[in-house]
Write a protein that holds these residues in place. Structure first.
Motif, PDB file in Angstrom:
ATOM      1  N   GLN A 172     -34.143  29.563  33.938  1.00  0.00           N
ATOM      2  CA  GLN A 172     -34.015  29.499  32.477  1.00  0.00           C
ATOM      3  C   GLN A 172     -34.615  30.751  31.837  1.00  0.00           C
ATOM      4  N   ILE A 173     -35.774  31.152  32.318  1.00  0.00           N
ATOM      5  CA  ILE A 173     -36.433  32.344  31.771  1.00  0.00           C
ATOM      6  C   ILE A 173     -35.551  33.570  31.984  1.00  0.00           C
ATOM      7  N   ASN A 174     -35.063  33.707  33.197  1.00  0.00           N
ATOM      8  CA  ASN A 174     -34.244  34.882  33.488  1.00  0.00           C
ATOM      9  C   ASN A 174     -32.966  34.907  32.671  1.00  0.00           C
ATOM     10  N   SER A 175     -32.393  33.718  32.456  1.00  0.00           N
ATOM     11  CA  SER A 175     -31.146  33.708  31.698  1.00  0.00           C
ATOM     12  C   SER A 175     -31.406  34.166  30.259  1.00  0.00           C
ATOM     13  N   PHE A 176     -32.551  33.798  29.705  1.00  0.00           N
ATOM     14  CA  PHE A 176     -32.865  34.265  28.348  1.00  0.00           C
ATOM     15  C   PHE A 176     -33.048  35.775  28.321  1.00  0.00           C
ATOM     16  N   LEU A 177     -33.801  36.280  29.307  1.00  0.00           N
ATOM     17  CA  LEU A 177     -34.149  37.697  29.265  1.00  0.00           C
ATOM     18  C   LEU A 177     -32.950  38.601  29.548  1.00  0.00           C
ATOM     19  N   SER A 178     -31.978  38.042  30.270  1.00  0.00           N
ATOM     20  CA  SER A 178     -30.824  38.883  30.571  1.00  0.00           C
ATOM     21  C   SER A 178     -29.652  38.591  29.649  1.00  0.00           C
ATOM     22  N   ASN A 179     -29.908  37.810  28.618  1.00  0.00           N
ATOM     23  CA  ASN A 179     -28.812  37.352  27.763  1.00  0.00           C
ATOM     24  C   ASN A 179     -28.209  38.475  26.925  1.00  0.00           C
ATOM     25  N   ASN A 180     -29.095  39.353  26.425  1.00  0.00           N
ATOM     26  CA  ASN A 180     -28.629  40.490  25.645  1.00  0.00           C
ATOM     27  C   ASN A 180     -27.739  40.118  24.460  1.00  0.00           C
ATOM     28  N   GLY A 181     -28.166  39.112  23.715  1.00  0.00           N
ATOM     29  CA  GLY A 181     -27.434  38.735  22.513  1.00  0.00           C
ATOM     30  C   GLY A 181     -27.826  39.619  21.345  1.00  0.00           C
ATOM     31  N   THR A 182     -27.531  39.157  20.147  1.00  0.00           N
ATOM     32  CA  THR A 182     -27.795  40.003  18.980  1.00  0.00           C
ATOM     33  C   THR A 182     -28.727  39.366  17.957  1.00  0.00           C
ATOM     34  N   LYS A 183     -29.012  38.068  18.103  1.00  0.00           N
ATOM     35  CA  LYS A 183     -29.799  37.394  17.070  1.00  0.00           C
ATOM     36  C   LYS A 183     -31.179  36.993  17.598  1.00  0.00           C
ATOM     37  N   THR A 184     -32.147  36.952  16.697  1.00  0.00           N
ATOM     38  CA  THR A 184     -33.496  36.555  17.104  1.00  0.00           C
ATOM     39  C   THR A 184     -33.577  35.038  17.258  1.00  0.00           C
ATOM     40  N   VAL A 185     -34.612  34.622  17.943  1.00  0.00           N
ATOM     41  CA  VAL A 185     -34.825  33.183  18.139  1.00  0.00           C
ATOM     42  C   VAL A 185     -34.993  32.485  16.793  1.00  0.00           C
ATOM     43  N   ASP A 186     -35.776  33.119  15.917  1.00  0.00           N
ATOM     44  CA  ASP A 186     -36.026  32.501  14.615  1.00  0.00           C
ATOM     45  C   ASP A 186     -34.742  32.286  13.817  1.00  0.00           C
ATOM     46  N   TYR A 187     -33.802  33.192  13.991  1.00  0.00           N
ATOM     47  CA  TYR A 187     -32.535  33.048  13.290  1.00  0.00           C
ATOM     48  C   TYR A 187     -31.915  31.684  13.600  1.00  0.00           C
ATOM     49  N   PHE A 188     -31.931  31.338  14.870  1.00  0.00           N
ATOM     50  CA  PHE A 188     -31.351  30.042  15.261  1.00  0.00           C
ATOM     51  C   PHE A 188     -32.242  28.883  14.836  1.00  0.00           C
ATOM     52  N   HIS A 189     -33.527  29.111  14.974  1.00  0.00           N
ATOM     53  CA  HIS A 189     -34.463  28.041  14.623  1.00  0.00           C
ATOM     54  C   HIS A 189     -34.347  27.697  13.134  1.00  0.00           C
ATOM     55  N   LYS A 190     -34.240  28.734  12.313  1.00  0.00           N
ATOM     56  CA  LYS A 190     -34.115  28.487  10.871  1.00  0.00           C
ATOM     57  C   LYS A 190     -32.815  27.751  10.554  1.00  0.00           C
ATOM     58  N   ARG A 191     -31.756  28.122  11.246  1.00  0.00           N
ATOM     59  CA  ARG A 191     -30.482  27.432  10.989  1.00  0.00           C
ATOM     60  C   ARG A 191     -30.543  25.973  11.424  1.00  0.00           C
ATOM     61  N   LEU A 192     -31.187  25.758  12.572  1.00  0.00           N
ATOM     62  CA  LEU A 192     -31.369  24.379  13.019  1.00  0.00           C
ATOM     63  C   LEU A 192     -32.175  23.608  11.972  1.00  0.00           C
ATOM     64  N   GLY A 193     -33.229  24.257  11.486  1.00  0.00           N
ATOM     65  CA  GLY A 193     -34.090  23.615  10.495  1.00  0.00           C
ATOM     66  C   GLY A 193     -33.321  23.202   9.259  1.00  0.00           C
ATOM     67  N   LEU A 194     -32.463  24.070   8.802  1.00  0.00           N
ATOM     68  CA  LEU A 194     -31.685  23.755   7.603  1.00  0.00           C
ATOM     69  C   LEU A 194     -30.773  22.553   7.832  1.00  0.00           C
ATOM     70  N   ILE A 195     -30.095  22.533   8.976  1.00  0.00           N
ATOM     71  CA  ILE A 195     -29.230  21.377   9.280  1.00  0.00           C
ATOM     72  C   ILE A 195     -30.070  20.106   9.280  1.00  0.00           C
ATOM     73  N   MET A 196     -31.208  20.183   9.957  1.00  0.00           N
ATOM     74  CA  MET A 196     -32.055  18.994  10.094  1.00  0.00           C
ATOM     75  C   MET A 196     -32.554  18.528   8.727  1.00  0.00           C
ATOM     76  N   TRP A 197     -33.026  19.484   7.921  1.00  0.00           N
ATOM     77  CA  TRP A 197     -33.611  19.116   6.619  1.00  0.00           C
ATOM     78  C   TRP A 197     -32.545  18.539   5.686  1.00  0.00           C
ATOM     79  N   ASN A 198     -31.394  19.152   5.703  1.00  0.00           N
ATOM     80  CA  ASN A 198     -30.360  18.702   4.771  1.00  0.00           C
ATOM     81  C   ASN A 198     -29.677  17.417   5.221  1.00  0.00           C
ATOM     82  N   LYS A 199     -29.526  17.233   6.522  1.00  0.00           N
ATOM     83  CA  LYS A 199     -28.728  16.092   6.981  1.00  0.00           C
ATOM     84  C   LYS A 199     -29.500  15.051   7.777  1.00  0.00           C
TER      85      LYS A 199
END
Lengths: 253, 669, 296
Positions: free
Chosen positions: B516-543
């Motif tokens: 799991q650790i290696n898959s994260f480190l080699s993922n090479n995506g474009t968005k930060t973790v917080d970006y996803f966390h904040k979006r999750l938070g919004l879904i959770m808070w609103n719905k």
């Protein structure tokens, strides 16, 4: 809230890969920082920026972000927890700074607090001091006497609480020109010295905690009082005096 | 799977005593042969580790913070309940039991709650003996105050820092055992997975957060005391590091997860100020002893306030809507948290919110009445029977400062507004999670040898926790329950010998973690973790927040599912695995939140009723109060993990039987 | 444990600093009272006082205690400073120390070192001359000589068998005078001088004359010196300023170190300490200023 304003700032942040290599101050520019942000939220913003540029974010300790866990630990513009009193770094807000300001951000500096990475230091010396005597040796059975059996004068209870309010952040050590930990130790010794429950082991406690403190490599107190001023919980120097008294009593026994 | 809650026979007031008498023991000479792992060093974890170490077991304690003293229990402000009846106002073990069940909206297990009430008094005795400096009266006796949802004064406190003092008490007991070598402490270590051998919990995989090293630790029993999962909302009163990982990993290994949708939204927090906000700050519930909550009666006043044209102090008394006092005259501003939160949301949704943020979410908490009352009292007490208005105001403010000074200062530092002069702005925020890993009466999960304590389990607070009860539960579990029940379990392990960490089960678990650790480190995506966390938070808070409905929950489920896929595809985690890597830590935690969030929505969708913190908009009465469905939903939901597709999780039900309390509609009017 | 704790521990070092520091404060008071005679009294009283201070056994003990205190205070202080420097091997790039502590409290070591330099200078100026200088002046007086003229002679102390003794143009007993007496007495009096002021007969050890050192004179000479008087006065005043700063922090700090604090006591100590730190050095400084500018 009161001020809806954004500022641009320059940062000089201590970067150090780990404890074995040298570090240096690195310059960063950060724009559009809301003055309603906390200092750590500003660092979050910087880290977001760094990570999206595929750079390593700045490592710093933080957790509760409401001034009680004692994790955050930054030396900002030459002062522990920055240019305000009675707060931790997470409670420092960007409205304390002006547009265009240059802000120095450094880790706590003490031989007893070695750097782990960037702004993160190892404060386990405090844990070891606590382990040396910062407790009442009572088993956790719950089968003790009723809580109201021994009345405690309100004044003593209040003073014990004020001492116990220490969050173990290490600002006292960081700000002391001698890197002394006496405010931290004095507060713990005082809390127990002021309560009847703590009196039983008072002698060993103060001797053991001070011995551990000395072994950890903290400096000596020269009563400059800087610790009291920078302590986010306003722990009083009186606690150091009380420890000195307790230690003298214990030494003469 | 059949859920056996193992509730002992007998009358409720004798169950725990009888049970203790029948539990198996481990003799002192055998205890050093047995290893116990404790994950988390909050009230529950620290007290458990200290108690078990003191008994003679080899304890290994883990915390992700740099010191056990920093666990988030430290941030609890208001107090701790105990049925001591020191104030002589009719309190008793039964009343505390009753208030807790009722406060939990009849969704908690009777036997557990009664045990909690029984041991509550011992907690205070224990803490005082440990040198915890509780507030005292001038006579030297312990002081008490009131909290929401009760009509007695049973809350013990240490200014606004009760959690801190209790945690430091537990930490001191833990430190003593560390010093004695009975507990081995692993700071800056995060549990990454549970290791099961022959179906029993036999160890954990932990990551040393400083070196990145993946470590194997074996034990005869594992205690999870890793706290709640409020951070699934991104913004909450939890600490930044608070996470569900330990509990979630246990769930994935077979422990059922209960009532995930029961989340407590605390009514008195400082409202959100902007998009960079990282967390929400609680203003203690104790403030509701002195503050009155209101919004303007007229919408145009609320609008003018938001636009900055009116100040709250300019709104005349008759134009203020003290909506809690209006709706709940018996309890007034001291209704339970869920009720207060919902009422605030109702007013803001109706357009009366006073905070000038994106959602206008904010109401006033006003101390001016208290300033006048207490000021007058203080003047009279000092012999001045004809005080001037200025004198009254000055004395009243002084009284407030003595009682709540640190909270008022904190508020002022954050908001730059002076709460002595102008009312505080507050709004509900995610605070505590009643749901958690399912445990039986012994606090054991459905995995033998895996015990779960404190906020991480589901057991005592039903659908809503009363103020000052979390501290009580954490310490009760750690000091007074686990030492008995864990010993009972371990009595069969005295001949087992040391568990080897080179067993294939450890290999497998370690590989899972490293992959799991290696898959994260080699993922090479474009968005930060917080970006996803904040979006999750919004879904959770609103719905999946304070008000939920079928459509929103269904949307949430699919949105979270999609977000999770996007997360794995596009997250970028810098740095390497063999160093302090805070982004990696966050990524590993958010991965678990992304699964849990979906389960929470599923649980909320499943529960077609409103109870406690779970408010389904479809199920309310004409006055907007919760409508429980005791016929169909008087159960604890317990979800079984069925693989990476969370929607496949299987629901089990533990029926709740109320033998000693008459189940009724919760009424605080 | 207790024994080593009272010597080695960080807190014990504070006690010793405090104890020696407070003792030195007491010494300052005594020293000041004596010195003030330079302003408020005359040469005779001052020199009598100097004689008492150099001969009284109780004073002797006190003086040794003072030396020990100074040495202990200095050594302990140096030790503390070295240890404290080591407690922070890497310093801060930016420090705003004045936000949290006073200048004096942060610079006790520097102030202390300056004071130590001053003490050495001060002792070289007065104490060393008193004890070792062959040319240390003796108290002299003009009397009516046998020929009706005036004659300058050394004045004996109370213990001296003879009230006067001849001196040469340098103000000393001088070898020529002693030779003359030997010749005149046909070798019966073979005189020699010991301890700079005592004239005795080498033959039988009989003391002939006990003179008195003229500390007053060398003091006045130092500060009235045409060339160096102004510089000496200035440096002494400066040294007292340094002492004032040292005391400003040191006095109340000693009580804090000893744990002598309380809600009522501490404000009193702090006020007294401030007054002490200003008053004592100021009075000390007034002496050279008075001599240089006002003494006729």
């Amino acid at each position: 809230m009161a001020s809806k304003k954004n500022i641009n700032i320059n940062l000089k942040i201590w970067r150090q890969k780990n404890g074995n290599v040298k570090g240096q101050l690195v310059d960063y520019k950060l724009d559009n920082v809301s003055t309603d942000s906390s200092f750590l939220e500003m660092l979050d913003q910087l880290n977001e920026q760094l990570v999206s540029q595929k750079q390593e974010p700045v490592a710093f300790d933080h957790d509760c972000r409401e001034g009680i866990c004692g994790s955050c630990s930054l030396f900002i513009n030459g002062r522990a927890h920055g240019p305000d009193t009675g707060i931790t770094t997470c409670q420092l807000h960007m409205r304390m700074f002006k547009d265009g300001d240059t802000i120095y951000v450094e880790p706590w500096r003490s031989r007893a607090f070695p750097i782990i990475k960037d702004l993160v230091v190892d404060r386990s010396a405090f844990d070891r001091i606590q382990q040396a005597g910062g407790f009442v040796s009572v088993n956790t059975s719950g089968r003790t006497i009723d809580a109201n059996t021994i009345p405690v004068p309100k004044e003593n209870a209040d003073k014990a609480f004020e001492a116990a309010a220490c969050i173990g952040c290490g600002a006292c050590v960081a700000t002391c020109k001698n890197g002394s930990a006496m405010l931290f130790v004095g507060a713990k010794v005082s809390q127990y010295a002021l309560l009847p429950q703590g009196k039983v082991e008072a002698t060993q406690r103060v001797m053991n905690m001070v011995r551990q403190m000395d072994e950890e490599g903290f400096g000596n107190c020269t009563n400059t009082g800087a610790c009291e001023i920078e302590c986010p919980k306003g722990i009083s120097l009186e606690n150091i005096a009380r420890m000195n008294r307790e230690y003298l009593k214990a030494s003469l026994k | 799977m059949k859920l056996d809650s193992k509730i002992p026979e007998g009358h409720i007031s004798e169950k725990w005593t009888n049970h203790k008498n029948n539990l198996k023991l481990v003799a002192p000479n055998n205890r050093p042969k047995i290893d116990i792992i404790v994950v988390g060093t909050g009230l529950a974890g620290a007290s458990a580790a200290a108690s078990l170490g003191e008994m003679g077991y080899n304890v290994k304690a883990f915390c992700f913070q740099d010191s056990p003293r920093r666990a988030h229990s430290i941030a609890a402000q208001g107090g701790i309940n105990a049925a001591k009846n020191y104030q002589n106002d009719g309190d008793s073990v039964y009343r505390l039991f009753y208030d807790t069940i009722k406060g939990g909206d009849y969704r908690a297990r009777e036997a557990n709650v009664h045990r909690l009430a029984e041991v509550s008094g011992n907690i205070i005795d224990q803490c005082v003996a440990q040198g915890v400096p509780f507030a005292r009266e001038y006579g030297g006796m312990l002081d008490n105050r009131s909290f929401g949802g009760t009509q007695v004064q049973r809350t013990f406190y240490a200014a606004g820092q009760t959690g801190q003092q209790l945690l430091l008490g537990a930490y001191s007991a833990l430190s003593r055992q560390i010093g004695l070598g009975r507990v081995q402490m692993f700071n800056r270590h995060e549990m990454m997975d549970l290791v099961k051998v022959d179906g029993k919990a036999r160890g954990i995989i932990a990551r040393n957060l400083v070196t990145g090293e993946i470590e194997r630790h074996s034990a005869h029993a594992v205690i999870i005391a890793s706290g709640g999962y409020g951070n699934v909302y991104f913004l909450s009163t939890n600490a930044m590091g608070s996470n569900v990982t330990a509990a979630w990993k246990v769930h994935k290994q077979g422990a059922l997860f209960s009532n995930p949708c029961f989340v407590q939204i605390h009514p008195t927090c400082i409202p959100v100020h902007g998009t960079n906000q990282s967390k929400l700050t609680l203003m203690s519930e104790s403030l509701r002893n002195s503050g009155r909550i209101w919004v303007p009666k007229k919408k145009e006043d609320a609008e003018a306030i938001r636009a900055g044209q009116l100040k709250p102090t300019q709104i005349a008394e008759e134009d203020r809507d003290y909506f809690l006092e209006r709706r709940y005259p018996a309890f007034g501003n001291l209704v339970p948290r869920d009720v207060a939160s919902r009422a605030a949301k109702e007013r803001c949704d109706a357009g009366y919110g006073i905070e000038a943020n994106d959602t206008n979410e904010g109401v006033y908490l006003d101390f001016s009445t208290e300033i006048q009352n207490k000021g007058k009292q203080a003047a009279y007490a000092s012999g001045n029977h004809n005080p001037s208005p200025e004198e009254i105001t000055r004395l009243g403010k002084k009284w407030l400062e003595e009682k709540y000074g640190n909270l008022f200062t904190m508020y002022q530092k954050i908001t730059d507004e002076n709460p002595y002069e102008t009312p505080m702005k507050i709004y509900p925020a995610v605070h505590y999670t009643m749901g958690g890993v399912w445990v039986d009466y012994n606090l054991q999960s459905t995995i033998p040898g895996c015990f779960v304590a404190g906020e991480a389990n589901f057991s005592d607070h039903g659908a809503n926790r009363l103020g000052a009860s979390a501290l009580m539960q954490g310490l009760a579990d750690g000091y007074f329950v686990l030492p008995y029940t864990v010993s009972n379990y371990l009595a069969d392990d005295i001949r087992t010998g040391k568990i080897s960490t080179s067993l294939p089960e450890f290999d497998e678990a370690e590989k899972r973690v490293k992959d799991q650790i290696n898959s994260f480190l080699s993922n090479n995506g474009t968005k930060t973790v917080d970006y996803f966390h904040k979006r999750l938070g919004l879904i959770m808070w609103n719905k999946v927040g304070m008000g939920r409905n079928e459509q929103g929950l269904k949307e949430a489920i699919s949105e979270i599912d999609a977000l999770r896929a996007e997360f794995y595809k596009d997250v970028f985690v810098p740095g390497s695995a063999d160093e302090l890597n805070q982004e990696l830590e966050k990524a590993l935690r958010v991965a678990d939140f992304l699964e849990l969030g979906q389960l929470m929505a599923m649980d909320a969708l499943e529960r077609n009723e409103s109870c406690g913190g779970h408010f389904r908009e479809e199920y309310q009465d004409a006055e907007g109060e919760t409508l429980r469905d005791d016929e169909n939903y008087a159960f604890v939901s317990a979800w079984e993990y069925k693989g990476p597709d969370i929607s496949k999780e299987e629901l089990h039900k533990e029926e709740l039987k109320y033998e000693y309390i008459k189940i009724a509609a919760r009424n605080y009017k | 444990m207790a024994k080593s704790a009272l010597l080695k521990s960080s807190i014990a070092k504070k006690y010793w600093m405090a104890l020696t520091g407070l003792f030195l404060c007491l010494f300052l008071v005594g020293h000041l009272l004596g010195n003030l005679q330079l302003i408020f009294s005359d040469a005779k009283h001052f020199n009598d006082y100097a004689l008492f201070m150099t001969t009284n056994p109780a004073v002797k003990i006190l003086s040794y205690l003072t030396y020990i205190s100074i040495i202990f205070h200095a050594v302990d202080g140096i030790l503390l400073t070295v240890q404290n420097k080591a407690a922070r091997p890497v310093g801060y790039a930016k420090v705003n120390a004045s936000a949290s502590s006073s200048l004096a409290s942060r610079n006790m070591a520097v102030l202390g070192t300056l004071i130590l330099v001053f003490i050495v200078t001060h002792m070289a100026n007065f104490w060393a001359r008193m004890h070792f200088d062959e040319n240390m002046p003796i108290v002299v007086k003009e009397i009516n000589g046998g020929m009706g003229g005036k004659q300058r002679v050394a004045v004996g102390t109370k213990e001296s068998p003879n009230p006067y003794f001849q001196i040469d143009e340098n103000g000393r007993f001088g070898t020529k005078i002693l030779e003359d007496i030997k010749t005149q007495s046909m070798g019966q009096y073979d005189l020699a001088v010991r301890d700079l002021t005592t004239v005795y007969n080498k033959k039988d050890g009989e003391v002939i004359f006990i003179g008195q050192k003229d500390l007053y004179k060398i003091t006045i000479d130092l500060f009235k010196d045409k060339k160096w008087g102004m510089a000496a006065t200035g440096l002494y005043v400066l040294a007292m300023l340094v002492l004032a700063f040292h005391l400003l922090h040191g006095f109340q700090s000693a009580f804090q170190s000893m744990g002598v604090t309380s809600r009522k006591l501490t404000p009193i100590i702090k006020t007294f300490g401030t007054a002490f730190a200003i008053l004592v050095p100021a009075l000390f400084a007034a002496i050279p200023v008075y001599i240089h500018f006002f003494l006729k």
